[in-house]
Motif scaffolding. Structure first.
Motif, PDB file in Angstrom:
ATOM      1  N   GLY A 292       0.821  -1.205   0.000  1.00 40.61           N
ATOM      2  CA  GLY A 292       0.000   0.000   0.000  1.00 40.61           C
ATOM      3  C   GLY A 292       0.851   1.250   0.000  1.00 40.61           C
ATOM      4  N   ASP A 293       0.223   2.351  -0.318  1.00 37.77           N
ATOM      5  CA  ASP A 293       0.910   3.641  -0.350  1.00 37.77           C
ATOM      6  C   ASP A 293       0.524   4.446   0.878  1.00 37.77           C
ATOM      7  OD1 ASP A 293       2.110   3.165  -2.836  1.00 37.77           O
ATOM      8  OD2 ASP A 293       0.285   3.776  -3.884  1.00 37.77           O
ATOM      9  N   TYR A 294       1.512   4.867   1.616  1.00 37.80           N
ATOM     10  CA  TYR A 294       1.299   5.765   2.743  1.00 37.80           C
ATOM     11  C   TYR A 294       2.532   6.643   2.877  1.00 37.80           C
ATOM     12  CZ  TYR A 294       3.239   1.392   4.625  1.00 37.80           C
ATOM     13  OH  TYR A 294       3.960   0.242   4.807  1.00 37.80           O
ATOM     14  N   ASP A 295       2.301   7.915   3.150  1.00 32.16           N
ATOM     15  CA  ASP A 295       3.376   8.897   3.283  1.00 32.16           C
ATOM     16  C   ASP A 295       3.420   9.382   4.720  1.00 32.16           C
ATOM     17  OD1 ASP A 295       4.272   8.984   0.543  1.00 32.16           O
ATOM     18  OD2 ASP A 295       2.376   9.974   0.079  1.00 32.16           O
ATOM     19  N   LEU A 296       4.402   8.878   5.452  1.00 34.33           N
ATOM     20  CA  LEU A 296       4.551   9.216   6.857  1.00 34.33           C
ATOM     21  C   LEU A 296       5.833  10.019   7.048  1.00 34.33           C
ATOM     22  CD1 LEU A 296       3.560   5.681   8.219  1.00 34.33           C
ATOM     23  CD2 LEU A 296       2.071   7.650   7.862  1.00 34.33           C
ATOM     24  N   VAL A 297       6.169  10.312   8.297  1.00 36.26           N
ATOM     25  CA  VAL A 297       7.371  11.081   8.584  1.00 36.26           C
ATOM     26  C   VAL A 297       8.035  10.524   9.840  1.00 36.26           C
ATOM     27  CG1 VAL A 297       6.114  12.850   9.895  1.00 36.26           C
ATOM     28  CG2 VAL A 297       8.307  13.419   8.862  1.00 36.26           C
ATOM     29  N   THR A 298       9.366  10.446   9.816  1.00 32.04           N
ATOM     30  CA  THR A 298      10.095   9.964  10.984  1.00 32.04           C
ATOM     31  C   THR A 298      10.186  11.079  12.019  1.00 32.04           C
ATOM     32  OG1 THR A 298      12.263  10.646  10.164  1.00 32.04           O
ATOM     33  CG2 THR A 298      11.498   8.421   9.561  1.00 32.04           C
ATOM     34  N   ALA A 299      10.616  10.723  13.210  1.00 32.64           N
ATOM     35  CA  ALA A 299      10.750  11.700  14.286  1.00 32.64           C
ATOM     36  C   ALA A 299      11.728  12.810  13.933  1.00 32.64           C
ATOM     37  CB  ALA A 299      11.188  10.999  15.573  1.00 32.64           C
ATOM     38  N   ASP A 300      12.698  12.526  13.070  1.00 33.15           N
ATOM     39  CA  ASP A 300      13.647  13.582  12.680  1.00 33.15           C
ATOM     40  C   ASP A 300      13.259  14.272  11.371  1.00 33.15           C
ATOM     41  OD1 ASP A 300      14.300  11.523  10.970  1.00 33.15           O
ATOM     42  OD2 ASP A 300      16.409  11.435  11.509  1.00 33.15           O
ATOM     43  N   GLY A 301      11.992  14.090  10.958  1.00 29.96           N
ATOM     44  CA  GLY A 301      11.463  14.851   9.830  1.00 29.96           C
ATOM     45  C   GLY A 301      11.696  14.252   8.457  1.00 29.96           C
ATOM     46  N   GLN A 302      12.222  13.040   8.381  1.00 29.44           N
ATOM     47  CA  GLN A 302      12.474  12.411   7.082  1.00 29.44           C
ATOM     48  C   GLN A 302      11.219  11.694   6.581  1.00 29.44           C
ATOM     49  OE1 GLN A 302      15.455  12.831   5.413  1.00 29.44           O
ATOM     50  NE2 GLN A 302      15.695  14.258   7.122  1.00 29.44           N
ATOM     51  N   PRO A 303      10.988  11.707   5.263  1.00 26.86           N
ATOM     52  CA  PRO A 303       9.835  10.976   4.722  1.00 26.86           C
ATOM     53  C   PRO A 303       9.966   9.482   5.013  1.00 26.86           C
ATOM     54  CG  PRO A 303      10.857  12.358   3.033  1.00 26.86           C
ATOM     55  CD  PRO A 303      11.766  12.377   4.221  1.00 26.86           C
ATOM     56  N   PHE A 304       8.825   8.837   5.245  1.00 28.67           N
ATOM     57  CA  PHE A 304       8.805   7.393   5.493  1.00 28.67           C
ATOM     58  C   PHE A 304       7.654   6.801   4.704  1.00 28.67           C
ATOM     59  CE2 PHE A 304       7.860   3.426   7.508  1.00 28.67           C
ATOM     60  CZ  PHE A 304       9.090   2.938   7.916  1.00 28.67           C
ATOM     61  N   THR A 305       7.996   5.889   3.783  1.00 24.68           N
ATOM     62  CA  THR A 305       6.990   5.216   2.952  1.00 24.68           C
ATOM     63  C   THR A 305       7.250   3.704   2.996  1.00 24.68           C
ATOM     64  OG1 THR A 305       8.315   5.247   0.928  1.00 24.68           O
ATOM     65  CG2 THR A 305       6.946   7.201   1.374  1.00 24.68           C
ATOM     66  N   ARG A 306       6.481   2.980   2.258  1.00 25.66           N
ATOM     67  CA  ARG A 306       6.643   1.526   2.149  1.00 25.66           C
ATOM     68  C   ARG A 306       8.054   1.164   1.693  1.00 25.66           C
ATOM     69  NH1 ARG A 306       7.102  -3.090   2.781  1.00 25.66           N
ATOM     70  NH2 ARG A 306       5.844  -4.804   2.022  1.00 25.66           N
ATOM     71  N   GLU A 307       8.661   2.037   0.898  1.00 23.79           N
ATOM     72  CA  GLU A 307      10.002   1.790   0.368  1.00 23.79           C
ATOM     73  C   GLU A 307      11.068   1.729   1.454  1.00 23.79           C
ATOM     74  OE1 GLU A 307      10.549   0.996  -2.886  1.00 23.79           O
ATOM     75  OE2 GLU A 307       8.363   1.032  -2.916  1.00 23.79           O
ATOM     76  N   ASN A 308      10.815   2.326   2.611  1.00 24.29           N
ATOM     77  CA  ASN A 308      11.800   2.313   3.696  1.00 24.29           C
ATOM     78  C   ASN A 308      12.063   0.913   4.246  1.00 24.29           C
ATOM     79  OD1 ASN A 308      10.668   5.242   3.769  1.00 24.29           O
ATOM     80  ND2 ASN A 308      12.571   5.327   4.922  1.00 24.29           N
ATOM     81  N   PHE A 309      11.194  -0.035   3.928  1.00 20.77           N
ATOM     82  CA  PHE A 309      11.400  -1.407   4.401  1.00 20.77           C
ATOM     83  C   PHE A 309      12.331  -2.197   3.493  1.00 20.77           C
ATOM     84  CE2 PHE A 309       7.067  -0.508   6.184  1.00 20.77           C
ATOM     85  CZ  PHE A 309       7.482  -0.424   7.499  1.00 20.77           C
ATOM     86  N   ASN A 310      12.603  -1.701   2.308  1.00 19.23           N
ATOM     87  CA  ASN A 310      13.460  -2.410   1.362  1.00 19.23           C
ATOM     88  C   ASN A 310      14.929  -2.237   1.734  1.00 19.23           C
ATOM     89  OD1 ASN A 310      11.176  -3.157  -0.087  1.00 19.23           O
ATOM     90  ND2 ASN A 310      11.319  -1.411  -1.464  1.00 19.23           N
ATOM     91  N   GLY A 311      15.678  -3.333   1.702  1.00 15.73           N
ATOM     92  CA  GLY A 311      17.110  -3.272   1.925  1.00 15.73           C
ATOM     93  C   GLY A 311      17.570  -3.673   3.310  1.00 15.73           C
ATOM     94  N   HIS A 312      16.684  -3.665   4.287  1.00 12.08           N
ATOM     95  CA  HIS A 312      17.048  -4.028   5.653  1.00 12.08           C
ATOM     96  C   HIS A 312      15.985  -4.941   6.252  1.00 12.08           C
ATOM     97  CE1 HIS A 312      20.252  -1.034   6.083  1.00 12.08           C
ATOM     98  NE2 HIS A 312      19.468  -0.220   5.415  1.00 12.08           N
ATOM     99  N   PRO A 313      16.404  -5.954   7.010  1.00 14.43           N
ATOM    100  CA  PRO A 313      15.400  -6.682   7.787  1.00 14.43           C
ATOM    101  C   PRO A 313      14.849  -5.715   8.834  1.00 14.43           C
ATOM    102  CG  PRO A 313      17.622  -7.375   8.407  1.00 14.43           C
ATOM    103  CD  PRO A 313      17.760  -6.441   7.244  1.00 14.43           C
ATOM    104  N   THR A 314      13.549  -5.813   9.093  1.00 13.23           N
ATOM    105  CA  THR A 314      12.899  -4.820   9.945  1.00 13.23           C
ATOM    106  C   THR A 314      11.977  -5.467  10.960  1.00 13.23           C
ATOM    107  OG1 THR A 314      12.912  -3.232   8.100  1.00 13.23           O
ATOM    108  CG2 THR A 314      11.415  -2.752   9.919  1.00 13.23           C
ATOM    109  N   ALA A 315      12.006  -4.915  12.171  1.00 14.51           N
ATOM    110  CA  ALA A 315      11.023  -5.242  13.212  1.00 14.51           C
ATOM    111  C   ALA A 315      10.103  -4.024  13.300  1.00 14.51           C
ATOM    112  CB  ALA A 315      11.718  -5.494  14.541  1.00 14.51           C
ATOM    113  N   LEU A 316       8.833  -4.202  12.950  1.00 11.77           N
ATOM    114  CA  LEU A 316       7.858  -3.111  12.889  1.00 11.77           C
ATOM    115  C   LEU A 316       6.819  -3.279  13.979  1.00 11.77           C
ATOM    116  CD1 LEU A 316       6.316  -0.726  11.490  1.00 11.77           C
ATOM    117  CD2 LEU A 316       5.283  -2.463   9.994  1.00 11.77           C
ATOM    118  N   PHE A 317       6.578  -2.191  14.710  1.00  9.49           N
ATOM    119  CA  PHE A 317       5.618  -2.221  15.808  1.00  9.49           C
ATOM    120  C   PHE A 317       4.703  -1.006  15.719  1.00  9.49           C
ATOM    121  CE2 PHE A 317       4.664  -1.040  20.311  1.00  9.49           C
ATOM    122  CZ  PHE A 317       3.837  -2.107  20.602  1.00  9.49           C
ATOM    123  N   PHE A 318       3.422  -1.204  15.998  1.00  7.29           N
ATOM    124  CA  PHE A 318       2.449  -0.118  16.042  1.00  7.29           C
ATOM    125  C   PHE A 318       2.031   0.109  17.488  1.00  7.29           C
ATOM    126  CE2 PHE A 318       2.218  -1.622  11.730  1.00  7.29           C
ATOM    127  CZ  PHE A 318       1.953  -0.494  10.983  1.00  7.29           C
TER     128      PHE A 318
END
Length: 193
Positions: free
Chosen positions: A39-65
């Protein structure tokens, strides 16, 4: 006796057809996990950087809501994540941990940054209500706003940590308060992919 045999063979045929149909259904239907997180979602990190689905590519990730006003699940999970990093040591160098708020009305980028800063590993992520809702839907995360007697509110939410591989695909979950050794085994498998 002949009638009994006919009835028994008819039952065998019905069972065989049912088993064949069930097999065909389970092997051809798409699984939910093939689209989990898409899905497409445009979020922002705590330091102001864009965060999208693409941020999960390239690194194994532990995601928590979760959310910063959470009384127990979120701080406990963040402590678990910090513990996992400590126990994994250098093995965790490529692992990214992401905490997306379910309460963007209160969880601004600054609040998210302050909340996760002590972990040294977790990236806090927020966004507009509409974009957070898109992310929640993409990951199939349950949330519910619960009013409190004092006029404030809390949030019920999915408490699992989602595991995402280097290609951005869903690999599984770590349950809330899952045994540390089991969680570490899942993370090592994810990291070594």
């Amino acid at each position: 006796m002949a009638k009994v045999r006919i009835i028994l063979w008819a039952l065998v045929a019905v069972v065989a057809l049912a088993a064949t149909g069930l097999y065909a259904y389970t092997t051809t239907r798409p699984t939910q996990t093939t689209t989990l997180g898409e899905g497409d979602y445009d979020l922002v990190t705590a330091d102001g950087q864009p965060f999208t689905r693409e941020n999960f590519n390239g690194h194994p990730t532990a995601l928590f809501f979760g959310f910063t006003h959470c009384p127990d699940v979120c701080p406990t999970t963040l402590a678990d994540i910090a513990n996992w990093y400590e126990k994994l040591g250098p093995e965790a160098k490529d692992l990214q941990a992401v905490f997306i708020t379910v309460d963007p009305e209160r969880d601004t980028p600054q609040i998210m940054g302050d909340y996760v800063s002590w972990t040294n590993h977790v990236t806090g992520v927020t966004g507009s209500r509409a974009e957070i809702d898109k992310a929640l839907k993409a990951w199939g995360v349950f949330t519910e706003k619960v009013p409190l007697e004092d006029g404030d509110y809390t949030m019920n939410h999915t408490a699992s940590v989602f595991l995402i591989n280097r290609q951005g695909g869903f690999e599984g979950t770590i349950a809330f308060r899952e045994d540390t050794d089991t969680a570490l085994a899942k993370l090592k498998k994810l990291i070594n992919g």
